[in-house]
Design an enzyme around this catalytic site. Structure first.
Site, PDB file in Angstrom:
ATOM      1  N   GLU A  83     -18.083  24.566 -49.719  1.00 40.78           N
ATOM      2  CA  GLU A  83     -18.473  23.542 -48.927  1.00 40.78           C
ATOM      3  C   GLU A  83     -18.754  24.353 -47.494  1.00 40.78           C
ATOM      4  O   GLU A  83     -18.944  23.041 -46.819  1.00 40.78           O
ATOM      5  CB  GLU A  83     -16.881  24.239 -48.903  1.00 40.78           C
ATOM      6  CG  GLU A  83     -15.334  23.385 -49.690  1.00 40.78           C
ATOM      7  CD  GLU A  83     -14.501  24.428 -50.677  1.00 40.78           C
ATOM      8  OE1 GLU A  83     -16.012  24.679 -51.084  1.00 40.78           O
ATOM      9  OE2 GLU A  83     -13.831  24.050 -51.008  1.00 40.78           O
TER      10      GLU A  83
ATOM     11  N   CYS B  89     -19.394  29.911 -51.170  1.00 33.65           N
ATOM     12  CA  CYS B  89     -18.733  28.003 -51.488  1.00 33.65           C
ATOM     13  C   CYS B  89     -19.225  27.142 -51.326  1.00 33.65           C
ATOM     14  O   CYS B  89     -19.986  27.204 -50.430  1.00 33.65           O
ATOM     15  CB  CYS B  89     -17.269  28.697 -50.538  1.00 33.65           C
ATOM     16  SG  CYS B  89     -16.154  29.443 -51.506  1.00 33.65           S
TER      17      CYS B  89
ATOM     18  N   CYS C 273     -13.775  28.869 -46.327  1.00 33.54           N
ATOM     19  CA  CYS C 273     -13.860  27.399 -45.868  1.00 33.54           C
ATOM     20  C   CYS C 273     -13.287  26.814 -45.099  1.00 33.54           C
ATOM     21  O   CYS C 273     -13.787  26.483 -43.943  1.00 33.54           O
ATOM     22  CB  CYS C 273     -13.998  26.816 -47.170  1.00 33.54           C
ATOM     23  SG  CYS C 273     -15.171  27.629 -48.545  1.00 33.54           S
TER      24      CYS C 273
HETATM   25  N1  THU Z   1     -15.324  28.217 -54.489  1.00 32.65           N
HETATM   26  C1  THU Z   1     -15.966  27.322 -54.072  1.00 32.65           C
HETATM   27  O1  THU Z   1     -17.134  26.862 -54.112  1.00 32.65           O
HETATM   28  N2  THU Z   1     -15.185  26.646 -52.912  1.00 32.65           N
HETATM   29  C2  THU Z   1     -14.056  27.152 -52.704  1.00 32.65           C
HETATM   30  O2  THU Z   1     -13.212  26.444 -51.207  1.00 32.65           O
HETATM   31  C3  THU Z   1     -13.195  27.821 -53.441  1.00 32.65           C
HETATM   32  C4  THU Z   1     -14.031  29.359 -54.446  1.00 32.65           C
HETATM   33  C5  THU Z   1     -16.451  29.021 -55.547  1.00 32.65           C
HETATM   34  C6  THU Z   1     -16.804  30.196 -56.064  1.00 32.65           C
HETATM   35  C7  THU Z   1     -16.913  31.172 -56.979  1.00 32.65           C
HETATM   36  O3  THU Z   1     -18.768  30.661 -56.822  1.00 32.65           O
HETATM   37  C8  THU Z   1     -16.179  29.838 -57.600  1.00 32.65           C
HETATM   38  O4  THU Z   1     -15.895  29.163 -56.945  1.00 32.65           O
HETATM   39  C9  THU Z   1     -15.229  30.987 -58.111  1.00 32.65           C
HETATM   40  O5  THU Z   1     -14.399  31.797 -57.264  1.00 32.65           O
END
Ligand code: THU
Length: 160
Positions: A75, A73, A115
């Site tokens: 974050e 992710c 996260c």
């Molecule tokens: N994702 C994030 O980057 N942050 C979050 O808090 C939720 C999800 C990303 C992970 C994945 O690459 C995409 O969003 C779909 O879940």
């Protein structure tokens, strides 16, 4: 039996321009980071930016992988980078923005549970709350005064 009530207070702003200029700048940096997300599988781009007490700004975006769990992710990409590059600095603020490639993301997208747990580690380590702002691609922005406020009953190292 005793009932325990946990309350969370958030501030909700109708649009980014209601926020102080410094926060708008931080969110705009997160938007730029979001545009560089690598999300060919979910088509869901997320950007994060972090302001440190040494005035440095660190960014991250989600980085996906054909082996799905190997991606990360936005974050955590950002906060691990901050921890690696500026281990002594305190994290003051974090801005997060998300945008689907398939539809208009007009509601605030909070950080996922994993996260939140990762951000909690740094908030506890530095013994100072981290302000968190999150939004979609447009529309409302939510502010939390701390990570703990977003993750009641978080797991912490004192039990290890
Ligand atoms: N994702 C994030 O980057 N942050 C979050 O808090 C939720 C999800 C990303 C992970 C994945 O690459 C995409 O969003 C779909 O879940």
């Amino acid at each position: 039996m005793k009932e325990v009530k946990i309350e969370t207070t958030l501030e909700v702003y109708d649009a980014i321009n209601e926020l102080p200029k410094a926060i708008q700048d931080l969110m705009n940096t997160a938007i730029e980071a979001r545009e560089h997300a690598y999300a060919p599988y979910s088509k869901f781009n997320v950007g994060a930016s972090i302001l440190l007490d040494n005035n440095e700004v660190v960014i991250g975006s989600n980085q996906e992988n054909a082996c799905f769990p190997s991606g990360l992710c936005a974050e955590r990409t950002a906060i691990f980078y901050a921890g690696a590059k500026f281990p002594e600095a305190k994290i003051l603020k974090m801005a997060i923005t998300a945008s689907s490639q398939n539809q208009v993301t007009d509601k605030p997208i909070p950080p996922c549970g994993a996260c939140r747990q990762s951000i909690a580690e740094y908030e506890i380590k530095q013994d100072q709350p981290i302000e968190i702002y999150f939004m979609g691609a447009q529309g409302k922005v939510v502010k939390s005064n701390s990570l703990a406020n977003l993750l009641p009953l978080l797991f912490e190292s004192s039990v290890l």
